[in-house]
Design an enzyme around this catalytic site. Structure first.
Site, mmCIF file in Angstrom:
data_model
loop_
_atom_site.group_PDB
_atom_site.id
_atom_site.type_symbol
_atom_site.label_atom_id
_atom_site.label_comp_id
_atom_site.label_asym_id
_atom_site.label_seq_id
_atom_site.Cartn_x
_atom_site.Cartn_y
_atom_site.Cartn_z
ATOM 1 C CD GLU A 37 -2.759 1.277 2.429
ATOM 2 O OE1 GLU A 37 -2.733 0.388 3.303
ATOM 3 O OE2 GLU A 37 -3.436 2.313 2.515
ATOM 4 N NE ARG A 263 4.169 -7.651 10.635
ATOM 5 C CZ ARG A 263 3.537 -7.015 9.640
ATOM 6 N NH1 ARG A 263 2.559 -7.582 8.996
ATOM 7 N NH2 ARG A 263 3.881 -5.791 9.311
ATOM 8 C CE LYS A 273 3.204 0.119 4.738
ATOM 9 N NZ LYS A 273 2.674 -0.038 3.382
HETATM 10 P P1 ATP Z 1 3.177 -2.327 7.993
HETATM 11 O O1 ATP Z 1 2.597 -3.271 8.994
HETATM 12 O O2 ATP Z 1 4.622 -2.090 8.115
HETATM 13 O O3 ATP Z 1 2.408 -1.066 7.860
HETATM 14 P P2 ATP Z 1 1.801 -3.480 5.868
HETATM 15 O O4 ATP Z 1 1.612 -4.930 5.938
HETATM 16 O O5 ATP Z 1 0.651 -2.632 6.215
HETATM 17 O O6 ATP Z 1 3.077 -3.106 6.649
HETATM 18 P P3 ATP Z 1 1.795 -3.360 3.062
HETATM 19 O O7 ATP Z 1 2.180 -2.246 2.196
HETATM 20 O O8 ATP Z 1 0.369 -3.740 3.126
HETATM 21 O O9 ATP Z 1 2.317 -3.015 4.489
HETATM 22 O O10 ATP Z 1 2.693 -4.629 2.785
HETATM 23 C C1 ATP Z 1 2.985 -5.140 1.526
HETATM 24 C C2 ATP Z 1 3.389 -6.571 1.689
HETATM 25 O O11 ATP Z 1 4.521 -6.688 2.539
HETATM 26 C C3 ATP Z 1 2.290 -7.387 2.316
HETATM 27 O O12 ATP Z 1 2.147 -8.581 1.604
HETATM 28 C C4 ATP Z 1 2.755 -7.630 3.702
HETATM 29 O O13 ATP Z 1 2.265 -8.831 4.195
HETATM 30 C C5 ATP Z 1 4.279 -7.634 3.542
HETATM 31 N N1 ATP Z 1 4.924 -7.234 4.791
HETATM 32 C C6 ATP Z 1 4.748 -6.100 5.479
HETATM 33 N N2 ATP Z 1 5.462 -6.101 6.607
HETATM 34 C C7 ATP Z 1 6.142 -7.273 6.633
HETATM 35 C C8 ATP Z 1 7.062 -7.889 7.552
HETATM 36 N N3 ATP Z 1 7.435 -7.279 8.668
HETATM 37 N N4 ATP Z 1 7.566 -9.089 7.238
HETATM 38 C C9 ATP Z 1 7.202 -9.708 6.099
HETATM 39 N N5 ATP Z 1 6.345 -9.202 5.206
HETATM 40 C C10 ATP Z 1 5.811 -7.996 5.463
HETATM 41 MG MG MG Z 2 -1.139 -3.232 5.166
#
Ligand code: ATP
Ligand code: MG
Length: 563
Positions: A37, A263, A273
């Site tokens: 995102e 994760r 984020k």
């Molecule tokens: P955050 O929790 O940091 O805001 P998010 O999951 O909301 O991250 P996205 O932009 O939705 O961020 O993530 C894009 C992809 O990266 C998703 O498939 C998510 O599962 C993966 N992802 C995000 N954080 C991690 C992590 N710490 N380890 C592994 N994969 C991750």
């Molecule tokens: Mg997300």
């Protein structure tokens, strides 16, 4: 993409894919996607997901899409879109022509919602947000059905159409799936699919005032693109029934399989984020690319290499269970990489002037120095030597403790690539008593660092000729937080911020070869660690270097102990 000759570790996702291929599922295709995102910069956690998705696809002759999940215009920005592409490329991956935006599917998604309404599987609800929450129930208590649940298809279609046309204010209605208010899974209690939001979108501008919810947009985007394996993190496990429900009810042709993995969490930092944005907005760091940040842009600026990060992602593996990875492992991967290829140079971080009394005044010698003892193909360079040099303050002790083998009154040490010197005197500031200068003598017979009479010295120290020294600022970064899990208690991760996470040293003095240092080059300052030019703040007349990582490898010690 597999690194030269290494086989990636087998993991449960590889096993699933191998099995699918054996059975001829998806006609032998493997299509994955990385779906960020655009509401922040990518961090090392995302790197895990990027490496996993792109590598799985490449190793199975498939493709990996880069798709922006840009369904929430409130928090999304073009700056983030650009940074994400730059970071994925920098990590070494290529989506080719497969760059997509969920917002490109808005019309299709809208039609899918209309289809669900027609099938009696979605309804327009007039409850407000608070009421919806009250009606939802709890983990132990079933929810209550909305009084608007049984609106006719005709009325639902009319209301949804008018929602789109902008006839109602934000929050007046939501489109909800009609599933089961008594489901043990809260995500299945008539979740929202569309909400009214009068916000311009960075791509579709004012075309829409209703936006799809993540759960609705994500599964359908996967299906539209023909994704075969939709790999996501564990928090989406409870959303999988909804993912499947939407695709089943719409009887889509292509139904991807959602697979969850744990994760990445790393000690002494936060990987969310939202929290990283708070650090930026509240000024705790200089920006998303602050070298202390766990973002890919921060790590790049700090001097991390894509190779080290990919190696790290490979080593941590992929599992179903949450764990905390020691940040020392990340540093270890960088050291391993830089040890092979960083140019060795000399830089004095905390300078002390040394006058070599018996060295001819005005004489300059160009001494040969090895660029990398790990890789002699990297050759040698000349380093200028003269009568006055800087050495590291901590390499001199007036009153040396036992096992201190460096310089002290009457002691002899080796100047790397130069001569043996012996300390004859130290000059102090009359008022403060601080040592401001040393006087030494050198032995001309020891040129290059060896004594013809075979006498040994125990210490070798680095130095820089004062006459030739480049002045620079050097920044040393430490962990951003003082606690291994700073956000264990959500409320006060800020209270664990390390107030000394950055130390600025200046003036430091570097050997002259660094004048032409490029911002994408990696150096080892002998005995001090690995360093790189700060790509943002360094100017040719005001050099700034970051220490990427020290030489002390705490991970190697941990590994040894474990054996
Ligand atoms: P955050 O929790 O940091 O805001 P998010 O999951 O909301 O991250 P996205 O932009 O939705 O961020 O993530 C894009 C992809 O990266 C998703 O498939 C998510 O599962 C993966 N992802 C995000 N954080 C991690 C992590 N710490 N380890 C592994 N994969 C991750
Ligand atoms: Mg997300």
């Amino acid at each position: 993409m597999t690194q030269e000759g290494t086989t990636p570790a087998f993991n449960f996702i590889r096993a699933i894919i191998a099995d699918d291929l054996k059975k001829g599922k998806n006609a032998g295709r493997v299509v994955t996607r990385f779906p960020p995102e655009p509401n922040g910069y990518l961090h090392i956690g995302h790197a895990k997901s990027i490496c996993l998705n792109f590598t799985l696809a490449a190793d199975n002759k498939g493709v990996c899409h880069l798709r922006y999940d840009d369904t929430n215009p409130e928090k999304e920005e073009v700056e983030y879109i650009k940074s994400i592409q730059r970071d994925v490329k920098w990590l070494g991956f290529d989506w080719g022509k497969h760059l997509y935006y969920a917002s490109d599917y808005f019309e299709k998604l809208y039609n899918c919602a209309v289809e669900l309404i027609k099938r009696g599987k979605a309804y327009v609800c007039s409850l407000n947000a608070d009421e919806i929450r009250d009606y939802r129930g709890t983990l132990t208590e079933a929810g209550k059905e909305s009084p608007y649940r049984d609106r006719s298809v005709k009325e639902n279609l009319d209301l949804f159409h008018r929602m789109r046309k902008g006839e109602f204010p934000d929050g007046a209605y939501v489109l909800r799936a009609k599933i089961d208010m008594a489901s043990g899974n809260l995500n299945m209690r008539d979740p929202a699919l569309y909400r009214i939001k009068r916000i311009a979108h960075h791509r579709t501008k004012d075309a829409w005032c209703i936006y799809p919810m993540y759960d609705f947009a994500h599964c359908l985007s996967d299906s539209i693109e023909g994704i075969t394996h939709s790999i996501c993190t564990l928090e989406f496990e409870d959303h999988r029934p909804l993912y499947d429900w939407i695709l089943d009810e719409l009887q889509v042709e292509r139904h991807p399989q959602q697979i969850e993995f744990a994760r990445l969490n790393i000690s002494y930092t936060v990987l969310s984020k939202r929290k990283l944005l708070a650090l930026v907005n509240e000024g705790h760091v200089g920006g998303w690319d602050d070298p202390r940040m766990p973002t890919l842009s921060g790590l790049r600026r700090r001097g991390y290499t894509p190779e080290a990060i990919r190696d790290f992602c490979e080593r941590i593996g992929v599992a179903k269970r949450e764990s905390l990875v020691d940040t020392a492992l990340l540093a270890h991967c960088l050291r391993e990489d830089l040890n092979k290829r960083a140019l060795r140079v000399m830089g004095v971080l905390r300078p002390l002037r040394v006058v070599i009394d018996n060295y001819p005044e005005g004489q300059i010698e160009e001494l040969d120095a090895i660029n990398n003892p790990e890789d002699l193909n990297m050759g040698t360079r000349k380093v200028p030597f003269s009568r006055v040099i800087y050495i590291e303050r901590e390499d001199f002790r007036e009153d040396p403790p036992q096992k201190f083998f460096r310089l002290a009154p009457g002691r002899e040490v080796r100047l790397r690539y130069a001569y043996f010197i012996t300390c004859v005197n130290c000059v102090k500031d009359e008022k403060t008593g601080e040592i401001i200068e040393l006087h030494c003598t050198y032995d001309p017979a020891t040129k290059g660092g060896d004594a013809p009479d075979g006498r040994k010295v125990k210490g070798t120290i680095h130095w820089v000729s004062v006459l030739h020294a480049l002045k620079a600022e050097v920044r040393l970064c430490e962990h951003l937080f003082t606690q291994p899990i700073p956000d264990e208690e959500e409320a006060d991760f800020r209270s664990h911020l390390n107030q000394n996470s950055i130390q600025v040293l200046k003036p430091c003095y570097l050997e002259p070869s660094l004048q032409s240092a490029k911002s994408d080059a990696y150096y080892q300052f002998e005995r001090q660690g690995y360093f790189c030019v700060d790509s943002v703040d360094s100017k040719s007349n005001a050099l700034v270097f970051n220490r990427s990582v020290s030489l002390r490898d705490t991970w190697a010690k941990i590994e040894k102990k474990g054996k």
